[in-house]
Design a protein around this motif. Structure first.
Motif, PDB file in Angstrom:
ATOM      1  N   UNK A 362       0.864  -1.187   0.000  1.00  0.00           N
ATOM      2  CA  UNK A 362       0.000   0.000   0.000  1.00  0.00           C
ATOM      3  C   UNK A 362       0.896   1.230   0.000  1.00  0.00           C
ATOM      4  N   UNK A 363       0.976   1.876  -1.162  1.00  0.00           N
ATOM      5  CA  UNK A 363       1.853   3.030  -1.333  1.00  0.00           C
ATOM      6  C   UNK A 363       1.039   4.324  -1.292  1.00  0.00           C
ATOM      7  N   UNK A 364       1.605   5.359  -0.652  1.00  0.00           N
ATOM      8  CA  UNK A 364       0.949   6.667  -0.552  1.00  0.00           C
ATOM      9  C   UNK A 364       1.878   7.719  -1.151  1.00  0.00           C
ATOM     10  N   UNK A 365       1.501   8.280  -2.295  1.00  0.00           N
ATOM     11  CA  UNK A 365       2.291   9.330  -2.929  1.00  0.00           C
ATOM     12  C   UNK A 365       2.093  10.665  -2.226  1.00  0.00           C
ATOM     13  N   UNK A 366       3.147  11.454  -2.154  1.00  0.00           N
ATOM     14  CA  UNK A 366       3.059  12.800  -1.576  1.00  0.00           C
ATOM     15  C   UNK A 366       4.126  13.676  -2.216  1.00  0.00           C
ATOM     16  N   UNK A 367       3.892  14.990  -2.207  1.00  0.00           N
ATOM     17  CA  UNK A 367       4.882  15.909  -2.754  1.00  0.00           C
ATOM     18  C   UNK A 367       5.908  16.252  -1.680  1.00  0.00           C
ATOM     19  N   UNK A 368       7.171  16.003  -1.986  1.00  0.00           N
ATOM     20  CA  UNK A 368       8.249  16.205  -1.012  1.00  0.00           C
ATOM     21  C   UNK A 368       8.490  17.675  -0.704  1.00  0.00           C
ATOM     22  N   UNK A 393       5.394   5.431   2.202  1.00  0.00           N
ATOM     23  CA  UNK A 393       5.203   6.702   1.524  1.00  0.00           C
ATOM     24  C   UNK A 393       6.107   6.774   0.304  1.00  0.00           C
ATOM     25  N   UNK A 394       5.612   7.385  -0.766  1.00  0.00           N
ATOM     26  CA  UNK A 394       6.385   7.512  -2.008  1.00  0.00           C
ATOM     27  C   UNK A 394       6.495   8.998  -2.352  1.00  0.00           C
ATOM     28  N   UNK A 395       7.703   9.588  -2.199  1.00  0.00           N
ATOM     29  CA  UNK A 395       7.841  11.027  -2.457  1.00  0.00           C
ATOM     30  C   UNK A 395       7.884  11.365  -3.942  1.00  0.00           C
ATOM     31  N   UNK A 396       7.209  12.449  -4.310  1.00  0.00           N
ATOM     32  CA  UNK A 396       7.335  13.080  -5.627  1.00  0.00           C
ATOM     33  C   UNK A 396       8.084  14.395  -5.397  1.00  0.00           C
ATOM     34  N   UNK A 397       9.035  14.745  -6.237  1.00  0.00           N
ATOM     35  CA  UNK A 397       9.837  15.944  -5.972  1.00  0.00           C
ATOM     36  C   UNK A 397       9.018  17.224  -5.840  1.00  0.00           C
ATOM     37  N   UNK A 410      -3.146   8.846 -13.802  1.00  0.00           N
ATOM     38  CA  UNK A 410      -2.060   7.897 -14.068  1.00  0.00           C
ATOM     39  C   UNK A 410      -1.250   7.577 -12.824  1.00  0.00           C
ATOM     40  N   UNK A 411      -1.682   8.023 -11.646  1.00  0.00           N
ATOM     41  CA  UNK A 411      -0.827   7.905 -10.464  1.00  0.00           C
ATOM     42  C   UNK A 411      -0.692   6.448 -10.005  1.00  0.00           C
ATOM     43  N   UNK A 412      -1.729   5.630 -10.101  1.00  0.00           N
ATOM     44  CA  UNK A 412      -1.599   4.202  -9.841  1.00  0.00           C
ATOM     45  C   UNK A 412      -1.316   3.803  -8.410  1.00  0.00           C
ATOM     46  N   UNK A 413      -1.506   4.699  -7.467  1.00  0.00           N
ATOM     47  CA  UNK A 413      -1.297   4.399  -6.040  1.00  0.00           C
ATOM     48  C   UNK A 413      -2.143   5.371  -5.233  1.00  0.00           C
ATOM     49  N   UNK A 414      -2.227   5.173  -3.930  1.00  0.00           N
ATOM     50  CA  UNK A 414      -2.874   6.164  -3.076  1.00  0.00           C
ATOM     51  C   UNK A 414      -2.047   7.446  -3.087  1.00  0.00           C
ATOM     52  N   UNK A 415      -2.666   8.571  -2.698  1.00  0.00           N
ATOM     53  CA  UNK A 415      -1.968   9.859  -2.718  1.00  0.00           C
ATOM     54  C   UNK A 415      -2.584  10.771  -1.683  1.00  0.00           C
TER      55      UNK A 415
END
Length: 517
Positions: A362-368, A393-397, A410-415
């Protein structure tokens, strides 16, 4: 992108930049077009450059701005009379400036993210259809340069309050000649005019000398500085290199009141933080998805995370709106899904596994660049420890980068995503985030029952009757769990010692026009 800056040189639009009030910002997701900006970093600039029929003061009170009068006897049919007004290119703001802008925003083929704002106006269903059955809203008619009329599908208790919201701003004729290029060099009619945009670095705006509304600029310009780290922004605030910061980083929340003294700011605002999951993500469609979203929600110890990381500046969500808004009610049926309940979370997860066994992480995208790492990792750990699954958690720059993937589906994960009020109403949160087809509906949620209750609430005779129906609408949301509300906000903000006045408004943004050095 610069993470610190020196106050030197002049802006291209005139005015010595050393006199600018410097405030934190970020790279907007899109060009600065009011009907297509539905996020915080673009919105804070757009609202400085434009004036609508109304504006909202720091307390959220709506007052006529470009409108001389807004007349209705039945809350369905409106006559709008305008004051004499100009855009910053010198052309007149007319009734046509509003009607043409709204028609553009509503037309489905224009793909504007704020299209749902026009959903109450007669003819919207035909204009927003794919393909459109009409090119213009039948409910809008220009009478003369200073007068137009609006016909809604149904009476609306909320519509007049909405009219200070960005999608309802007027547009000059030059916009329609170059809709793509306009947003890079926007022409508005607000308290400031556009000066310069250095992408991923800063945006400068300067006072508009022709503005004659109720929120004139009390400073010599604003510079929105784009940071990769709020720790760096806070260091600049303390050093006097940044004048106002609306998010104190997690690392300073325990000390910022001592650090800043009477320059520290904290009070409740209309801002909520959510975790969204689009239905195309494996295991999150249909009945299985409902069970998993409820299980994850009940696996999150919001109170503990709020205490440990945020030191009282976050409060566990109680509904799908924000706790400061008129008509808010805690304890709605179904709201137990927002309480930490490990046993029930495991039970629901097992029920979902009976439909389709869980696999993966279970991945959660977030803006770093938004200061979210600490709480996202804490949420992921809470889910991991409660449900016994891998969760990270999966950081986006950048903010823009993650928003583009969410918008493009297109994110394909939680956010993680937040919603900051644009006008002080629960209707805005519920319409923008959950109405079928809204450009701000991050999770692609669609419920005819919910949509019908929103329409019914708009037609209510009194605010209290509307709130009763909105409570029913939220009960539908708790049944379907379209996303996972996490926190409401008590803003933690601050000003530098170079600023004598800087107030945070009802929404959590600074009252920018009234910041004084």
């Amino acid at each position: 992108m610069a993470t610190s800056f020196a106050l030197t040189g002049c802006s291209s639009g005139g005015g010595d930049s050393t006199d600018f009030v410097t405030v934190n910002g970020g790279e907007p997701q899109k060009p600065l077009v009011p009907t297509d900006v539905n996020e915080n970093m673009g919105g804070r600039v757009v609202d400085r450059l434009w004036a609508g029929l109304k504006y909202y003061d720091a307390g959220g009170k709506a007052t006529n701005e470009v409108a001389q009068s807004i007349d209705t006897t039945d809350r369905q049919h409106y006559k709008i009379t305008l004051k004499d007004w100009k855009f910053t290119d010198g052309t007149a703001v007319t009734a046509k400036s509003f009607v043409d802008a709204w028609n553009y925003g509503a037309l489905g083929t224009n793909g504007q993210l704020q299209n749902a704002a026009f959903s109450e106006i007669a003819g919207y269903d035909d204009v927003s259809a794919d393909p459109p059955k009409a090119q213009t809203l039948s409910g809008l008619k220009v009478i003369d340069d200073h007068t137009f009329t609006i016909d809604l599908k149904e009476p609306s208790i909320d519509f007049e309050l909405e009219l200070g919201y960005a999608p309802f701003y007027p547009m000059p004729e030059s916009f329609f000649k170059d809709t793509k290029g306009f947003g890079e060099h926007p022409i508005g009619n607000g308290p400031y005019k556009f000066s310069d945009w250095q992408h991923n670095v800063q945006i400068d705006v300067v006072p508009n000398p022709d503005y004659h509304g109720g929120r004139p600029a009390k400073n010599k310009g604003l510079r929105f500085v784009m940071y990769q780290s709020y720790d760096t922004a806070y260091a600049d605030l303390q050093a006097g290199n940044l004048d106002a910061l609306d998010i104190i980083p997690d690392s300073a929340l325990a000390t910022y009141k001592k650090d800043l003294g009477d320059r520290a700011i904290q009070h409740p605002i209309a801002y909520s933080q959510h975790i969204g999951i689009q239905p195309t993500v494996a295991h999150f469609g249909g009945a299985e998805g409902v069970l998993r979203r409820k299980a994850i929600s009940m696996a999150i110890n919001r109170d503990q995370i709020a205490d440990n990381i945020f030191h009282g500046t976050r409060v566990a969500c109680q509904d799908f709106t924000a706790f400061t808004l008129p008509g808010f009610r805690g304890g709605l049926p179904g709201s137990e899904a927002l309480k930490f309940n490990p046993d029930e979370a495991k039970k629901l997860w097992a029920q979902a596994n009976a439909i389709s066994p869980w696999s993966g992480s279970f991945q959660i995208g977030y803006n770093a660049d938004g200061g979210h790492q600490g709480w996202i990792e804490a949420v992921a750990n809470s889910v991991k420890n409660t449900l016994g699954i891998d969760s990270v958690g999966v950081p986006y720059p950048t903010f823009k980068g993650i928003r583009d993937e969410i918008t493009n589906k297109t994110i394909g994960k939680a956010f993680r995503y937040g919603w900051q009020g644009d006008y002080p109403s629960m209707f805005e949160f519920l319409t923008q985030l959950y109405l079928t087809g809204s450009g701000s509906n991050n999770t692609q949620y669609s419920s005819p029952e919910f949509d019908q209750l929103l329409t019914k609430a708009q037609a209510a005779a009194t605010p209290e009757a509307a709130y009763d129906i909105l409570a029913q609408a939220q009960t539908v949301l708790f049944k379907d769990m379209p996303d996972i509300p996490i926190f409401d906000y008590n803003v933690a903000a601050g000003r530098s010692d170079k600023v004598k006045k800087a107030e945070v408004s009802w929404s959590g943004l600074f009252d920018f026009e009234n910041i004084e050095k």
